[in-house]
Design an enzyme around this catalytic site. Structure first.
Site, mmCIF file in Angstrom:
data_model
loop_
_atom_site.group_PDB
_atom_site.id
_atom_site.type_symbol
_atom_site.label_atom_id
_atom_site.label_comp_id
_atom_site.label_asym_id
_atom_site.label_seq_id
_atom_site.Cartn_x
_atom_site.Cartn_y
_atom_site.Cartn_z
ATOM 1 N N LYS A 261 0.811 -1.217 0.000
ATOM 2 C CA LYS A 261 0.000 0.000 0.000
ATOM 3 C C LYS A 261 0.849 1.273 0.000
ATOM 4 C CE LYS A 261 -4.430 -1.584 1.457
ATOM 5 N NZ LYS A 261 -5.171 -2.272 2.476
HETATM 6 N N1 GLU Z 1 -8.917 -8.115 3.679
HETATM 7 C C1 GLU Z 1 -7.819 -8.881 3.235
HETATM 8 C C2 GLU Z 1 -6.771 -7.985 2.613
HETATM 9 O O1 GLU Z 1 -6.979 -6.814 2.451
HETATM 10 C C3 GLU Z 1 -8.210 -9.938 2.221
HETATM 11 C C4 GLU Z 1 -8.922 -11.051 2.859
HETATM 12 C C5 GLU Z 1 -9.230 -12.260 1.991
HETATM 13 O O2 GLU Z 1 -9.297 -12.155 0.764
HETATM 14 O O3 GLU Z 1 -9.450 -13.279 2.592
HETATM 15 O O4 GLU Z 1 -5.711 -8.452 2.288
#
Ligand code: GLU
Length: 289
Positions: A261
């Site tokens: 990010k």
């Molecule tokens: N929220 C998770 C992320 O931003 C992804 C979760 C998932 O795909 O299981 O990496």
């Protein structure tokens, strides 16, 4: 047969090329199903349990960026922070099954105990919870536990991994690339299922949500493959459906490093501002429809 896929970003920053690939990939699997005459659905889920790091402006930007990429999803969008009672219900079931325990340890106390042990244990493969927990609070007497809870001491809830595996017996899950995988989440240690500050965790919320949202095919980056062992064991403990999985490669830069990010140059916003089209961004992400 219905194919229900999802993209589940956390609104802690702007989407980058890695996210674009993951979203396009999940969206394409649902579209493919529709083309073959099946019921294909694509769901967007906002994983916003980490209140300290999530921002509404990032969520707004995510929706805008995905729409710009040409994706559409079902409404309403599920926001995890709005469903804490679903996670609380799951935790009560795990408590009744005798596979979780309150952990009062501070990060510092855990580090000190690890340092004191003669052999430093390995970190979990997913790195999700920091160091391998030495099990201090697993060994607390029930009276002591009850006393500390009554006294208002703050605690996390951990999965007693050995107890959990003794309860479920051997379980497997299936991945489009890796094939049949025997779930062995022991490398994670007694993972945190509810944090001291929010009464859930990534592992618990994602497992409960994929079930509640009827997801049949979980697509996500290969970095999360070890976590699926944890999710599979939770499904077995909670009596939840097991979806199919497709862990795909991560998008990397020219030197083979994965995007994060903090790499602002590869955010979808930056690329769009630089005049790139959605098709060019998909190609940059290495996505071939
Ligand atoms: N929220 C998770 C992320 O931003 C992804 C979760 C998932 O795909 O299981 O990496």
């Amino acid at each position: 047969m219905a194919v229900v896929t999802r993209f589940a970003p956390s609104p802690t920053g702007h989407l980058h090329l890695g996210h674009a690939y993951a979203a396009l990939f999940a969206h394409a699997r649902a579209a493919e199903a529709r083309r073959s005459g099946a019921n294909g659905r694509f769901i967007l889920r906002i994983e916003d349990i980490d209140r300290g790091r999530c921002r509404p402006e990032f969520e707004a930007a995510i929706l805008e960026d995905l729409a710009w990429l040409g994706l559409s999803w079902e409404e309403p969008v599920r926001r995890q922070a709005e469903h804490m009672d679903d996670y609380a219900k799951a935790l009560s079931r795990l408590e009744a099954a005798g596979v979780i325990y309150p952990c009062f340890c501070t990060r510092k106390a855990i580090e000190a105990e690890i340092a004191a042990a003669s052999h430093a244990p390995h970190a979990p493969p997913g790195g999700a919870d920091g160091s391998f927990y030495p099990g201090t609070c697993r060994r607390l007497h029930a009276d002591e536990r009850a006393r500390r809870v009554r006294a208002g001491e703050r605690y996390a809830l951990r999965l007693d991994i050995e107890q959990a595996l003794a309860t479920t017996g051997p379980v497997t899950w299936s991945d489009a690339v890796a094939g049949t995988v025997g779930a062995d989440p022991r490398a994670f240690g007694d993972i945190v299922l509810a944090r001291k500050d929010v009464m859930t965790s990534y592992h618990l919320a994602v497992t409960v949500d994929d079930h509640l949202q009827g997801v049949t095919l979980v697509t996500r980056g290969k970095d999360l493959l070890p976590s699926t062992d944890v999710h599979r064991v939770l499904q077995a403990l909670l009596g939840l459906r097991t979806p199919s999985y497709h862990h795909h490669p991560l998008v990397t830069d020219a030197s083979g490093k994965r995007f994060a990010k903090r790499d602002s140059s590869v955010t979808l916003r930056a690329l769009r501002a630089a005049g790139r089209t959605p098709a060019e961004v998909a190609a940059l992400a290495g996505f071939a429809p």
